[in-house]
Design a protein around this motif. Structure first.
Motif, PDB file in Angstrom:
ATOM      1  N   GLU A  38       0.874  -1.166   0.000  1.00 38.06           N
ATOM      2  CA  GLU A  38       0.000   0.000   0.000  1.00 38.06           C
ATOM      3  C   GLU A  38       0.909   1.214   0.000  1.00 38.06           C
ATOM      4  O   GLU A  38       1.953   1.204   0.653  1.00 38.06           O
ATOM      5  N   SER A  39       0.542   2.239  -0.753  1.00 40.78           N
ATOM      6  CA  SER A  39       1.302   3.487  -0.688  1.00 40.78           C
ATOM      7  C   SER A  39       0.347   4.651  -0.531  1.00 40.78           C
ATOM      8  O   SER A  39      -0.768   4.633  -1.053  1.00 40.78           O
ATOM      9  N   CYS A  62      -7.370   3.512  -3.955  1.00 39.06           N
ATOM     10  CA  CYS A  62      -8.314   3.434  -2.837  1.00 39.06           C
ATOM     11  C   CYS A  62      -8.908   4.792  -2.506  1.00 39.06           C
ATOM     12  O   CYS A  62     -10.097   4.894  -2.186  1.00 39.06           O
ATOM     13  N   GLU A  63      -8.067   5.825  -2.539  1.00 35.52           N
ATOM     14  CA  GLU A  63      -8.496   7.181  -2.204  1.00 35.52           C
ATOM     15  C   GLU A  63      -7.714   8.162  -3.059  1.00 35.52           C
ATOM     16  O   GLU A  63      -6.562   7.906  -3.402  1.00 35.52           O
ATOM     17  N   GLY A  64      -8.332   9.298  -3.368  1.00 35.23           N
ATOM     18  CA  GLY A  64      -7.646  10.353  -4.090  1.00 35.23           C
ATOM     19  C   GLY A  64      -7.633  10.143  -5.585  1.00 35.23           C
ATOM     20  O   GLY A  64      -8.460   9.406  -6.132  1.00 35.23           O
ATOM     21  N   ALA A  79     -10.297   7.443  -7.202  1.00 33.86           N
ATOM     22  CA  ALA A  79     -10.610   6.337  -6.299  1.00 33.86           C
ATOM     23  C   ALA A  79     -11.592   5.377  -6.950  1.00 33.86           C
ATOM     24  O   ALA A  79     -12.558   5.800  -7.583  1.00 33.86           O
ATOM     25  N   GLY A  80     -11.304   4.100  -6.826  1.00 35.25           N
ATOM     26  CA  GLY A  80     -12.144   3.057  -7.398  1.00 35.25           C
ATOM     27  C   GLY A  80     -11.629   2.526  -8.721  1.00 35.25           C
ATOM     28  O   GLY A  80     -12.077   1.484  -9.183  1.00 35.25           O
ATOM     29  N   ALA A  81     -10.674   3.219  -9.326  1.00 34.91           N
ATOM     30  CA  ALA A  81     -10.122   2.784 -10.613  1.00 34.91           C
ATOM     31  C   ALA A  81      -8.966   1.803 -10.405  1.00 34.91           C
ATOM     32  O   ALA A  81      -8.300   1.809  -9.371  1.00 34.91           O
ATOM     33  N   PHE A 103      -2.924   4.017  -2.639  1.00 34.59           N
ATOM     34  CA  PHE A 103      -2.919   2.982  -3.668  1.00 34.59           C
ATOM     35  C   PHE A 103      -2.649   1.618  -3.040  1.00 34.59           C
ATOM     36  O   PHE A 103      -1.924   1.514  -2.059  1.00 34.59           O
ATOM     37  N   LEU A 104      -3.183   0.600  -3.657  1.00 35.24           N
ATOM     38  CA  LEU A 104      -2.859  -0.776  -3.322  1.00 35.24           C
ATOM     39  C   LEU A 104      -2.268  -1.381  -4.590  1.00 35.24           C
ATOM     40  O   LEU A 104      -2.927  -1.398  -5.639  1.00 35.24           O
ATOM     41  N   ALA A 105      -1.016  -1.812  -4.532  1.00 40.93           N
ATOM     42  CA  ALA A 105      -0.332  -2.342  -5.713  1.00 40.93           C
ATOM     43  C   ALA A 105       0.005  -3.811  -5.513  1.00 40.93           C
ATOM     44  O   ALA A 105       0.502  -4.208  -4.458  1.00 40.93           O
TER      45      ALA A 105
END
Length: 150
Positions: A38-39, A62-64, A79-81, A103-105
């Motif tokens: 996560e970043s 996740c956000e932003g 967010a959501g993409a 972000f979740l990578a």
């Protein structure tokens, strides 16, 4: 090689280049099949252009929001993409908007998630420490190819 179900160890948290990285899943835990982190990046931050020569990268916002650049094409995602960057494709992003982005990578196969502890441990900065950053990136099959997005 058979993979077995794993429960990941508590996440390692690293700060580098005005971003916080939480290593969620390592190659040791997946027998090399995947890595996950996560970043959280502050506005107007992001990595220099780079290429992962070994891993495909899947980024869930996740956000932003962030402006992505992949092989010369730019696009804004919120967010959501989900953004998929195949291995071998030059890419970068910059956090946009008024607040941070999270972000979740996921990387397949895993390995690159080990880059963040390596550069943070040495407190390396862009652009002044790029030769050392590039050397470490090479150990993780990554090549930096240009500056961060302006």
């Amino acid at each position: 090689m058979n993979a077995h179900a794993q429960i990941a160890a508590p996440a390692e948290v690293i700060t580098w280049l005005d971003s916080t990285y939480k290593i969620l899943l390592t190659t040791a835990e997946t027998r090399g099949r995947a890595g996950m982190f996560e970043s959280i990046g502050e506005p107007n931050t992001g990595p220099p252009r780079h290429i992962h020569h070994r891993e495909d990268e899947i980024i869930y916002i996740c956000e932003g929001e962030a402006l992505f650049w992949v092989e010369g094409r730019t696009f804004l995602r919120q967010a959501g993409a989900v953004v998929f960057v195949p291995r071998g494709k030059e890419h970068a992003f910059r956090v946009t908007g008024d607040g941070p982005a999270r972000f979740l990578a996921t990387l397949t196969p895993g390995g690159f998630e080990g880059f963040f502890p390596a550069v943070a441990r040495n407190a390396l900065k862009v652009p002044e420490d790029m030769p050392d950053i590039c050397r470490i990136a090479g150990d993780f099959n990554c090549e930096f190819t240009g500056p961060p997005l302006a």
